[in-house]
Design an enzyme around this catalytic site. Sequence first.
Site, PDB file in Angstrom:
ATOM      1  N   GLU A 230      31.957  28.285  20.672  1.00 47.32           N
ATOM      2  CA  GLU A 230      30.636  28.213  20.047  1.00 47.32           C
ATOM      3  C   GLU A 230      30.566  29.184  18.865  1.00 47.32           C
ATOM      4  O   GLU A 230      30.925  30.352  18.981  1.00 47.32           O
ATOM      5  CB  GLU A 230      29.569  28.567  21.085  1.00 47.32           C
ATOM      6  CG  GLU A 230      28.162  28.641  20.541  1.00 47.32           C
ATOM      7  CD  GLU A 230      27.177  29.212  21.549  1.00 47.32           C
ATOM      8  OE1 GLU A 230      25.973  28.960  21.391  1.00 47.32           O
ATOM      9  OE2 GLU A 230      27.621  29.889  22.505  1.00 47.32           O
TER      10      GLU A 230
ATOM     11  N   LYS B 169      23.598  21.591  19.595  1.00 53.17           N
ATOM     12  CA  LYS B 169      23.225  22.156  20.895  1.00 53.17           C
ATOM     13  C   LYS B 169      21.817  21.728  21.287  1.00 53.17           C
ATOM     14  O   LYS B 169      20.867  21.896  20.536  1.00 53.17           O
ATOM     15  CB  LYS B 169      23.328  23.682  20.837  1.00 53.17           C
ATOM     16  CG  LYS B 169      23.079  24.390  22.159  1.00 53.17           C
ATOM     17  CD  LYS B 169      23.319  25.882  22.001  1.00 53.17           C
ATOM     18  CE  LYS B 169      23.100  26.642  23.294  1.00 53.17           C
ATOM     19  NZ  LYS B 169      23.343  28.092  23.127  1.00 53.17           N
TER      20      LYS B 169
ATOM     21  N   CYS C 251      27.452  26.170  25.476  1.00 51.63           N
ATOM     22  CA  CYS C 251      26.902  27.343  26.159  1.00 51.63           C
ATOM     23  C   CYS C 251      25.835  26.987  27.190  1.00 51.63           C
ATOM     24  O   CYS C 251      26.148  26.464  28.251  1.00 51.63           O
ATOM     25  CB  CYS C 251      26.384  28.345  25.130  1.00 51.63           C
ATOM     26  SG  CYS C 251      26.293  30.049  25.757  1.00 51.63           S
TER      27      CYS C 251
END
Length: 537
Positions: free
Chosen positions: A301, A361, A412
């Site tokens: 990330e 994301k 994440c």
Amino acid sequence: MGLTPAPMNVWPLGWVALVPLWMAIAFESRNSAILSFFFHQKPIQKNRLFSILKTLKQEPKLRFWLRLWAFPLVWGLGYHGVALSWILGIHPMTWMGVPWWPSLAIALFCWGFISLWGAGLVVVWATVVAIATTRTHVITRLILATATWCILESVWSAGDLWWTAIAYTQSPNNLAILHLSQLSGPNTVAAAIVAVNGAIAEGLIAYFKNYREEGRSVRRVRGLLVTALILFCTVHAIGFYLLSRPLNDLGDRALKVGLIQGNIPNEIKLNYFGYQKALYGYTTGYETLTDRGVDIVLTPETALPYLWTETSRESRDFYRVILEKNIPAWVGTFAQTEDGNITNSLLTVTGTGETYSRYDKTKLVPLGEYIPFEDILGKFIDRLSPLDAHLVHGDKHQIFETPFGRAIVGICYDSAFPEHFRRQAAAGGQFILSASNDAHYTPVQMHQHNALDLMRAVESDRWIVRATNTGLSSVIDPHGRILWRSQINRYQEHIATIYRRDTQTLYVRWGDWLTRCLGILAVIVTGLEWRIRKFSS
């Protein structure tokens, strides 16, 4: 229960840790005199707190509920507070420009608020059990309590504050029980845990209760405890059967992926030294892995901490070496939307330099990447994001195509939300890519994050490759076996062979059907018992 998640992994406690709470709720709801000693102290009239307690003492119903709610509140804070203690690792945030004392206050607030949020789930569940425990048969109580827990977890996980699902107490070591999630997701595991705890608790309650008919008491106790044992063995036997099935992956479905763990501490990531270290580490890592014959390279990330645009990419060595080696890469970076907002993204960059696909994301970290209710809170809370622009959520229905087939992607915090991965698997995702940066947390969080991704692999029956900034990067097969795991706070490169799969578990096809069935069953049995009681009276 707080000892059950990774890295402590005392998962057997999960099958008994709910028993004391269940018993406390049952005894309190059946005997409101229990724990009344909390209010036996003589109040001091000059002290407002004791005056309030005296007032509450004169309100028996209110006092009963306050005592009753104290049990689940303490239990919930104990479980969620211990499991989430790694949140305190965000302190100090001086590298982000936040002074030391405000940084500590933010860390304590985040930890306390999220722990209370989880404890609220337990309080609501306990209220339902307390109402049911004096008015229903033991079987009805077990069904109602199990259904309520699963429904509450489903509701909580639909929001942005979610991590400590009770199912993750079994990950990563109890692989047999985790395979139940292939049937109806993590709530299948939650239902088994709550039901076993409930049967044990009800058996102990029957034992301690003073029955006049001693033989009846013995039979009931034995029946409930045997039921708990049979249920525990049955769910594990089903899980073991699912775990023992061969994967049967074919060689023509193989994909050779190179992983880079850059090990760039967040404290330096945004300054010139950290920026140059990231560019050098990921560029040389990409060159090394492509020279060793990988099909594609995966970075963590925001591995490249700059805005990926046509102008910015061409001036960087990483982009130029992609063109030189002609091997694609999955690049963690920042991208821009059409209206100028910033996204935390994973890009598929082909060997010719084309941006083939992009995933933004979906689940952003509250306060870390965006401010909830920003119109109100934004006036009082300094932004913690490393970018000046606003990070925005990615579309929930994204599809991530790659030159090697459709992939399932989580960046994440996405890892905590099983429905996010289920939807992508149902849409044809053949393998899972997880890119994370856990550098601002303690190793406890890294282990828990890895355990969550392991659950996502098992639920969807997919291979998963994880690339993280400072650990734990890993390779996990569809049975949840960790084939490789990196060390923490070290630069590492690894080559993994994974396989593309088209299988669909019951959970992928039908979603969390068990929770819906339990909810319907709870309504039916409760309604039938109410009707029977009404006519019998």
